[in-house]
Design an enzyme around this catalytic site. Structure first.
Site, PDB file in Angstrom:
ATOM      1  N   CYS A   1      -5.270  -1.765 -12.418  1.00 48.54           N
ATOM      2  CA  CYS A   1      -4.267  -0.718 -12.625  1.00 48.54           C
ATOM      3  C   CYS A   1      -3.224  -1.177 -13.633  1.00 48.54           C
ATOM      4  O   CYS A   1      -2.745  -2.313 -13.579  1.00 48.54           O
ATOM      5  CB  CYS A   1      -3.593  -0.368 -11.297  1.00 48.54           C
ATOM      6  SG  CYS A   1      -2.307   0.898 -11.442  1.00 48.54           S
TER       7      CYS A   1
ATOM      8  N   CYS B   1      -2.877  -1.122  13.865  1.00 44.81           N
ATOM      9  CA  CYS B   1      -2.632  -1.332  12.437  1.00 44.81           C
ATOM     10  C   CYS B   1      -1.791  -2.583  12.205  1.00 44.81           C
ATOM     11  O   CYS B   1      -1.350  -2.832  11.083  1.00 44.81           O
ATOM     12  CB  CYS B   1      -1.938  -0.111  11.832  1.00 44.81           C
ATOM     13  SG  CYS B   1      -0.339   0.267  12.581  1.00 44.81           S
TER      14      CYS B   1
ATOM     15  N   ASP C   1      -4.132   3.711  20.556  1.00 47.14           N
ATOM     16  CA  ASP C   1      -3.899   3.473  19.126  1.00 47.14           C
ATOM     17  C   ASP C   1      -2.413   3.667  18.845  1.00 47.14           C
ATOM     18  O   ASP C   1      -1.990   4.704  18.334  1.00 47.14           O
ATOM     19  CB  ASP C   1      -4.749   4.445  18.299  1.00 47.14           C
ATOM     20  CG  ASP C   1      -4.604   4.214  16.797  1.00 47.14           C
ATOM     21  OD1 ASP C   1      -4.019   3.191  16.404  1.00 47.14           O
ATOM     22  OD2 ASP C   1      -5.072   5.074  16.026  1.00 47.14           O
TER      23      ASP C   1
ATOM     24  N   CYS D   1       4.442  -2.167  -9.885  1.00 50.59           N
ATOM     25  CA  CYS D   1       4.363  -1.374  -8.661  1.00 50.59           C
ATOM     26  C   CYS D   1       4.224  -2.259  -7.433  1.00 50.59           C
ATOM     27  O   CYS D   1       3.471  -3.244  -7.433  1.00 50.59           O
ATOM     28  CB  CYS D   1       3.184  -0.408  -8.745  1.00 50.59           C
ATOM     29  SG  CYS D   1       2.970   0.616  -7.284  1.00 50.59           S
TER      30      CYS D   1
ATOM     31  N   GLN E   1      -5.414   9.276   9.341  1.00 50.92           N
ATOM     32  CA  GLN E   1      -5.911   8.036   8.758  1.00 50.92           C
ATOM     33  C   GLN E   1      -5.943   8.181   7.242  1.00 50.92           C
ATOM     34  O   GLN E   1      -6.307   9.224   6.708  1.00 50.92           O
ATOM     35  CB  GLN E   1      -7.303   7.712   9.294  1.00 50.92           C
ATOM     36  CG  GLN E   1      -7.340   7.453  10.790  1.00 50.92           C
ATOM     37  CD  GLN E   1      -6.566   6.208  11.210  1.00 50.92           C
ATOM     38  OE1 GLN E   1      -6.290   5.325  10.399  1.00 50.92           O
ATOM     39  NE2 GLN E   1      -6.202   6.137  12.488  1.00 50.92           N
TER      40      GLN E   1
ATOM     41  N   CYS F   1       0.420  -2.302  -4.402  1.00 50.18           N
ATOM     42  CA  CYS F   1      -0.728  -3.205  -4.265  1.00 50.18           C
ATOM     43  C   CYS F   1      -0.285  -4.632  -4.568  1.00 50.18           C
ATOM     44  O   CYS F   1       0.529  -4.854  -5.454  1.00 50.18           O
ATOM     45  CB  CYS F   1      -1.844  -2.829  -5.234  1.00 50.18           C
ATOM     46  SG  CYS F   1      -2.574  -1.202  -4.961  1.00 50.18           S
TER      47      CYS F   1
END
Length: 410
Positions: free
Chosen positions: A63, A367, A341, A69, A246, A72
Site C-alpha cells: 500500500c 478477539c 463471544d 497510515c 464480523q 496496518c
C-alpha cells in the site's frame, strides 16, 4: 545520544521487532527477527532505525500509505511467518496463564477484504480528509486506496468523502461506518454537525449517486433504498445502522464452522453475547437456541430476522448485560452447550458462573488472546478440559487475532 547496533530476536505482540540488551528489551518499529539495525535508543524504543542487514522474510509493502497510515503494521512480513507470528500471539497468551496446549495453525480469513470499515473524516486547510489516523497520532491520513478493504468500499471512497463534507462539524471529526451488504453499501455517520437536517436533500442525492443501500446520520435513517441485508448462514438479517458485524465474510464463515463443530450434536445451546445472531441463527438450524445480548439495536435486528419463516428450531432471546448480570449456574445447567463471544474485555463474571455449571461443552470465541486466556484458565480450574484452540486472522497486516477454543467438562 549515540547510535548503537541492535540484533532483532523476535516480534512483540504489537509487531515491533525486539532486541534484547543488557538494559532490557528495545522495541524497533518495522524490524524483523534476524535483522541488524542501527538506531538511537530512548526509553526502550529505537529512534531513526536503519536496517543494515534485512531479513529474507522481509517483503515490499503493498500500500502506498503504509509508512504514514496506522491501520496496518505488518505489510513488510511474508505470509508464512506472519501467520505463524499470529499463532504465537495465542500461544504466548495461554502460556502467560500457565496453559500449555497445542494451538492449531492460523486460519487465514481475509479473502475478499474487509466488508466493514470505520473511517474518520475531518477538515484540514479547507479540504476534507477521509481515512485512518497515523500510528500513535491524531493526524489523519487521507487515503486513496486500501488493500485490506472490500473493493466496493475502495471504489466509493471519493463519494464517501464528498458525503462527509456535507455534515462535517466546524471542529472535530466525524466517523463513517461502512458495511458492504448483499444490497450494497450501508453507511452510518456519527458525530455529524448538529444542523445536518438542513442537508438531508443533498445527502439523499449523494446517496442515490453512490447507490447506497442505506444512509444513517447520528442514528437517524436518512434514506433506505434497499434493506441492507446480511446472509447469516441462509437467514436474512438487516443490520442495525453502524452495528457490529464480523469484519470479513471469510472470517464469519470460518468462526461459524469452528463454533458449529465445537457444539457438535448438542440439542440445547445458549449463545451469550450473541450480537445480532451471527452464531445463533446458524446454530438454530439444528438445535434449540437461547440468545443473550445487551445491545438493544442488535436484539431488534435479531428479532426482526426471526419474524420470517426460516426453517429454524426453537429460538428465544433476552436483552441482558452479562458483565453485570451473568447467567448463573441454575440457569446454565439446562443447556448442553454454551457459546460466548464477548467484547475485548472478556467474560470474567460469566465464566465464573460457567465454571460452576454442569454444561457439557463450552465454545469460547474471542478477539483478545489475553482476556481469552484469562477466561479459559477460570474454566480449566473449574474442571473443564481444552479440546482445541484455533486462531483466525480476519484483520490482515494487523496485530489483532481471533481465537476459538472448545472445552468439555471432564
Amino acid at each position: 545520544m549515540s547510535e548503537r547496533e541492535l540484533t532483532i530476536t523476535e516480534l512483540g505482540h504489537r509487531g515491533d521487532g525486539v532486541a534484547r540488551t543488557e538494559n532490557g528489551p528495545v522495541y524497533v518499529e518495522g524490524a524483523l527477527p534476524g535483522e541488524i539495525v542501527r538506531a538511537r535508543v530512548e526509553n526502550g524504543r529505537a529512534l531513526d532505525a536503519v536496517v543494515e542487514s534485512p531479513s529474507p522474510e522481509r517483503i515490499a509493502p503493498v500500500c502506498r500509505h503504509y509508512e504514514a497510515c496506522g491501520g496496518c503494521t505488518m505489510q513488510h512480513l511474508a505470509d508464512k511467518p506472519y501467520l505463524e507470528w499470529k499463532r504465537g500471539l495465542v500461544v504466548n497468551a495461554l502460556r502467560d496463564r500457565g496453559i500449555e496446549f497445542p494451538v492449531a495453525d492460523t486460519v487465514a480469513a481475509t479473502e475478499g477484504g474487509r466488508r466493514r470499515a470505520v473511517l474518520t473524516a475531518s477538515r484540514a486547510g479547507g479540504q476534507t480528509l477521509l481515512g485512518y489516523h497515523q500510528k500513535a497520532s491524531h493526524r489523519l491520513v487521507d487515503i486513496s486506496e486500501c488493500p485490506v478493504l472490500d473493493p466496493a468500499i475502495v471504489r466509493a471512497l471519493p463519494g464517501l468523502k464528498s458525503l462527509a463534507a456535507e455534515v462535517l462539524p466546524k471542529k472535530g471529526e466525524l466517523r463513517l461506518t461502512v458495511l458492504n451488504t448483499t444490497a450494497g453499501l450501508d453507511v452510518a455517520v456519527d458525530k455529524a454537525d448538529k444542523g445536518y437536517d438542513r442537508k438531508i436533500p443533498a445527502l439523499s442525492q449523494k446517496s442515490v449517486e453512490l447507490d447506497l443501500a442505506r444512509l444513517s446520520v447520528n442514528g437517524e435513517v436518512i434514506l433506505e433504498i434497499r434493506p441492507p441485508m446480511l446472509d447469516m448462514g441462509g437467514v436474512g438479517l438487516v443490520a442495525a445502522p453502524g452495528g457490529f458485524t464480523q469484519a470479513t465474510l471469510a472470517a464469519e464463515e470460518a468462526l461459524s464452522r469452528l463454533v458449529l463443530a465445537g457444539v457438535g450434536k448438542a440439542k440445547t445451546v445458549a449463545d451469550l453475547y450473541s450480537g445480532a445472531g451471527t452464531f445463533a441463527l446458524r446454530l438454530a438450524r439444528r438445535a434449540n437456541v437461547h440468545a443473550v445480548e445487551g445491545d438493544a439495536a442488535a436484539m431488534a435486528a435479531f428479532d426482526k430476522a426471526l419474524r420470517k419463516p426460516q426453517g429454524l428450531k426453537k429460538v428465544t432471546f433476552e436483552r441482558r448485560d452479562l458483565s453485570r448480570r451473568p447467567l448463573v449456574r441454575d440457569e446454565l445447567d439446562s443447556f448442553e452447550a454454551v457459546v460466548f463471544d464477548p467484547p475485548r474485555a472478556g467474560a470474567q463474571a460469566q465464566v465464573e458462573q460457567l465454571a460452576l455449571s454442569k454444561v457439557r461443552t463450552i465454545v469460547a470465541v474471542s478477539c483478545n488472546p489475553a482476556t481469552c486466556a484469562r477466561d479459559l484458565k477460570v474454566l480449566i480450574d473449574g474442571g473443564y478440559a481444552l479440546q482445541s484452540v484455533t486462531p483466525v486472522d480476519q484483520f490482515r497486516f494487523s496485530p489483532h487475532i481471533e481465537v476459538v477454543a472448545v472445552l468439555n467438562r471432564e
